[in-house]
Enzyme design. Structure first.
Site, mmCIF file in Angstrom:
data_model
loop_
_atom_site.group_PDB
_atom_site.id
_atom_site.type_symbol
_atom_site.label_atom_id
_atom_site.label_comp_id
_atom_site.label_asym_id
_atom_site.label_seq_id
_atom_site.Cartn_x
_atom_site.Cartn_y
_atom_site.Cartn_z
ATOM 1 N N TYR A 66 17.723 -0.549 -15.789
ATOM 2 C CA TYR A 66 18.354 0.569 -16.500
ATOM 3 C C TYR A 66 18.912 0.150 -17.866
ATOM 4 O O TYR A 66 18.441 0.609 -18.912
ATOM 5 C CB TYR A 66 19.438 1.161 -15.592
ATOM 6 C CG TYR A 66 20.311 2.218 -16.228
ATOM 7 C CD1 TYR A 66 19.760 3.221 -17.039
ATOM 8 C CD2 TYR A 66 21.686 2.235 -16.007
ATOM 9 C CE1 TYR A 66 20.563 4.196 -17.607
ATOM 10 C CE2 TYR A 66 22.494 3.191 -16.556
ATOM 11 C CZ TYR A 66 21.939 4.179 -17.369
ATOM 12 O OH TYR A 66 22.748 5.134 -17.934
ATOM 13 N N GLY A 80 13.199 -3.038 -11.116
ATOM 14 C CA GLY A 80 12.891 -2.454 -12.431
ATOM 15 C C GLY A 80 11.619 -1.617 -12.382
ATOM 16 O O GLY A 80 10.905 -1.595 -11.372
ATOM 17 N N ASP A 100 9.752 -13.985 -11.622
ATOM 18 C CA ASP A 100 11.110 -14.166 -11.124
ATOM 19 C C ASP A 100 11.733 -15.370 -11.826
ATOM 20 O O ASP A 100 11.050 -16.374 -12.046
ATOM 21 C CB ASP A 100 11.010 -14.410 -9.604
ATOM 22 C CG ASP A 100 12.351 -14.259 -8.912
ATOM 23 O OD1 ASP A 100 13.263 -15.085 -9.171
ATOM 24 O OD2 ASP A 100 12.487 -13.324 -8.116
ATOM 25 N N PHE A 102 19.860 -9.705 -18.069
ATOM 26 C CA PHE A 102 20.250 -8.603 -17.177
ATOM 27 C C PHE A 102 19.790 -8.833 -15.745
ATOM 28 O O PHE A 102 20.344 -8.217 -14.828
ATOM 29 C CB PHE A 102 19.585 -7.289 -17.630
ATOM 30 C CG PHE A 102 20.014 -6.779 -18.968
ATOM 31 C CD1 PHE A 102 21.158 -6.008 -19.100
ATOM 32 C CD2 PHE A 102 19.272 -7.050 -20.106
ATOM 33 C CE1 PHE A 102 21.552 -5.526 -20.337
ATOM 34 C CE2 PHE A 102 19.651 -6.567 -21.350
ATOM 35 C CZ PHE A 102 20.799 -5.807 -21.458
ATOM 36 N N TYR A 111 29.047 -8.602 -5.238
ATOM 37 C CA TYR A 111 28.379 -8.368 -6.523
ATOM 38 C C TYR A 111 29.271 -8.875 -7.673
ATOM 39 O O TYR A 111 28.840 -9.680 -8.509
ATOM 40 C CB TYR A 111 28.079 -6.868 -6.672
ATOM 41 C CG TYR A 111 27.728 -6.458 -8.069
ATOM 42 C CD1 TYR A 111 26.551 -6.903 -8.662
ATOM 43 C CD2 TYR A 111 28.573 -5.636 -8.809
ATOM 44 C CE1 TYR A 111 26.235 -6.541 -9.958
ATOM 45 C CE2 TYR A 111 28.265 -5.269 -10.100
ATOM 46 C CZ TYR A 111 27.095 -5.723 -10.675
ATOM 47 O OH TYR A 111 26.791 -5.369 -11.960
ATOM 48 N N ARG A 125 35.036 5.462 -0.152
ATOM 49 C CA ARG A 125 34.057 4.387 -0.043
ATOM 50 C C ARG A 125 34.845 3.077 -0.121
ATOM 51 O O ARG A 125 35.731 2.950 -0.967
ATOM 52 C CB ARG A 125 33.086 4.510 -1.222
ATOM 53 C CG ARG A 125 32.010 3.464 -1.273
ATOM 54 C CD ARG A 125 30.970 3.779 -2.335
ATOM 55 N NE ARG A 125 31.482 3.631 -3.692
ATOM 56 C CZ ARG A 125 30.748 3.797 -4.795
ATOM 57 N NH1 ARG A 125 29.484 4.149 -4.683
ATOM 58 N NH2 ARG A 125 31.277 3.646 -5.983
#
Ligand code: UFG
Length: 330
Positions: free
Chosen positions: A11, A37, A51, A73, A141, A282
């Site tokens: 993105y 992607g 990769d 990214f 993350y 959440r």
């Protein structure tokens, strides 16, 4: 000069590639595993489907191109998934970045701009958040992104690889020409989900809790246009090329909006009802995240140009209307 964009089919990566191509000053090389992607999101440049952990393939990329700067990214970025499969995040994000830095070091490439996140802060002590505030991620993350930032710091100390780490708040919106936009699978982000309701693809938007300590009880976030983020990456490459020091920068508009305010703005922009229902919280959502981006403004010369929430949602709506199935089946 040649910029390598890892994750350039994702993105924010694809919007940065579009901006680099539009400026026309650089040759653009893209590395993307296409795990998350989309090939169609890459509007130009030379795409290598590989990769970062594939040593030989990455050596080839550096051998075949005269790369002087990397914009990084490539990573997994789903908060929920990172909590159920932390190994995937340590492997792809942390180990992937280690591999990239090793290849850069071998090739003598000394500049990297890194896609970081507000998730490095966790539940902030205060808002707006400045770069010196405590970092205490609430999820794997954010933890892996922080580990990647710190790894870069030590590669700078040891090998003189200069880095700019950009901690974005909530990226949203799409390219002004409507060519590329946001298509995550699964989609978990508020703006595209709300627009899917407007398109009739979902019945309602679930609001994750309305008992937070905010003015309407729903979570506050700082939404920033993806093309303003793209601008910041280009400025960061320029800063490093002109001999700038390593550093960490927040990127946001400095204004927070509640989930209800986002839904209300989307109703205005789209002219659709967009039914909403409060559903349970959440896990791991901080009540409020708002950036202070003064450092980016002062040191990168960055200025968000599409700062209004309406403008952000309008650009996203334009893309979602034209591409109701996102990039479709690839
Ligand atoms: N939300 C809902 N309903 C939904 C989806 C989201 O109410 O169906 C709420 C969330 O609770 C949150 C806000 O809308 O308050 C924004 O949620 P997003 O999932 O769009 O974005 P996050 O703020 O969770 O995540 C963003 C980035 C992450 C980053 C995180 C840092 O997308 O990469 O900020 O906290 F890790």
């Amino acid at each position: 000069m040649t910029v390598l964009v890892t994750g350039g089919a994702g993105y924010i990566g694809s919007h940065t590639v579009a901006e680099l191509l539009a400026r026309g000053d650089d040759t653009v090389v893209i590395v993307d595993s296409l795990q998350t992607g989309h090939k169609k999101a890459v509007l130009g440049g030379k795409l290598y489907e590989c990769d970062l952990r594939d040593t030989e393939a990455m050596r080839r990329v550096f051998r075949e191109n005269d790369i002087d700067a990397v914009v990084h990214f490539a990573a997994n970025s789903l908060v929920g998934e990172s909590m159920t499969d932390p190994a995937k995040y340590y492997d792809n994000n942390v180990y992937g970045t280690l591999c990239l830095l090793e290849r850069m070091n071998e090739a003598g490439v000394k500049r990297i701009v890194f896609s970081s996140t507000a998730a490095t802060y966790g539940d902030p002590e205060r808002v707006p958040i400045t770069e010196g505030d405590r970092t205490d991620p609430l999820n794997t993350y954010g933890e892996t992104k922080l580990a990647m930032e710190r790894m870069m710091r030590w590669f700078d100390v040891a090998h003189g690889i200069k880095y700019v780490s950009l901690r974005y708040f909530n990226a949203a919106g799409a390219h002004e020409k409507g060519l590329i936009g946001e298509d995550h699978r699964p989609e978990t982000h508020l703006v595209p989900l709300v627009l899917q309701v407007a398109l009739g693809q979902r019945e309602f938007i679930g609001i994750y809790g309305d008992d937070y300590p905010t003015h309407d009880g729903t979570c506050i976030r700082d939404y920033i246009h993806v093309m303003d983020l793209a601008d910041a990456h280009v400025l960061a490459v320029e800063k490093l090329r002109s001999g700038g020091e390593s550093g960490v920068f927040n990127l946001g508009n400095g204004r927070g909006f509640t989930v209800r305010e986002v839904v209300e703005t989307a109703r205005k922009v789209t002219g659709h009802d967009i039914p909403a229902r409060v559903v349970p919280r959440r896990a791991g959502d901080p009540a409020a995240l708002v950036a202070s981006s003064e450092r980016a403004k002062a040191e990168l010369g960055w200025q968000p140009k599409r700062a209004s929430l309406e403008a952000i949602i309008e650009s996203a709506w334009k893309w979602h209307q034209a591409n109701p199935r996102g990039y479709g089946d690839e």
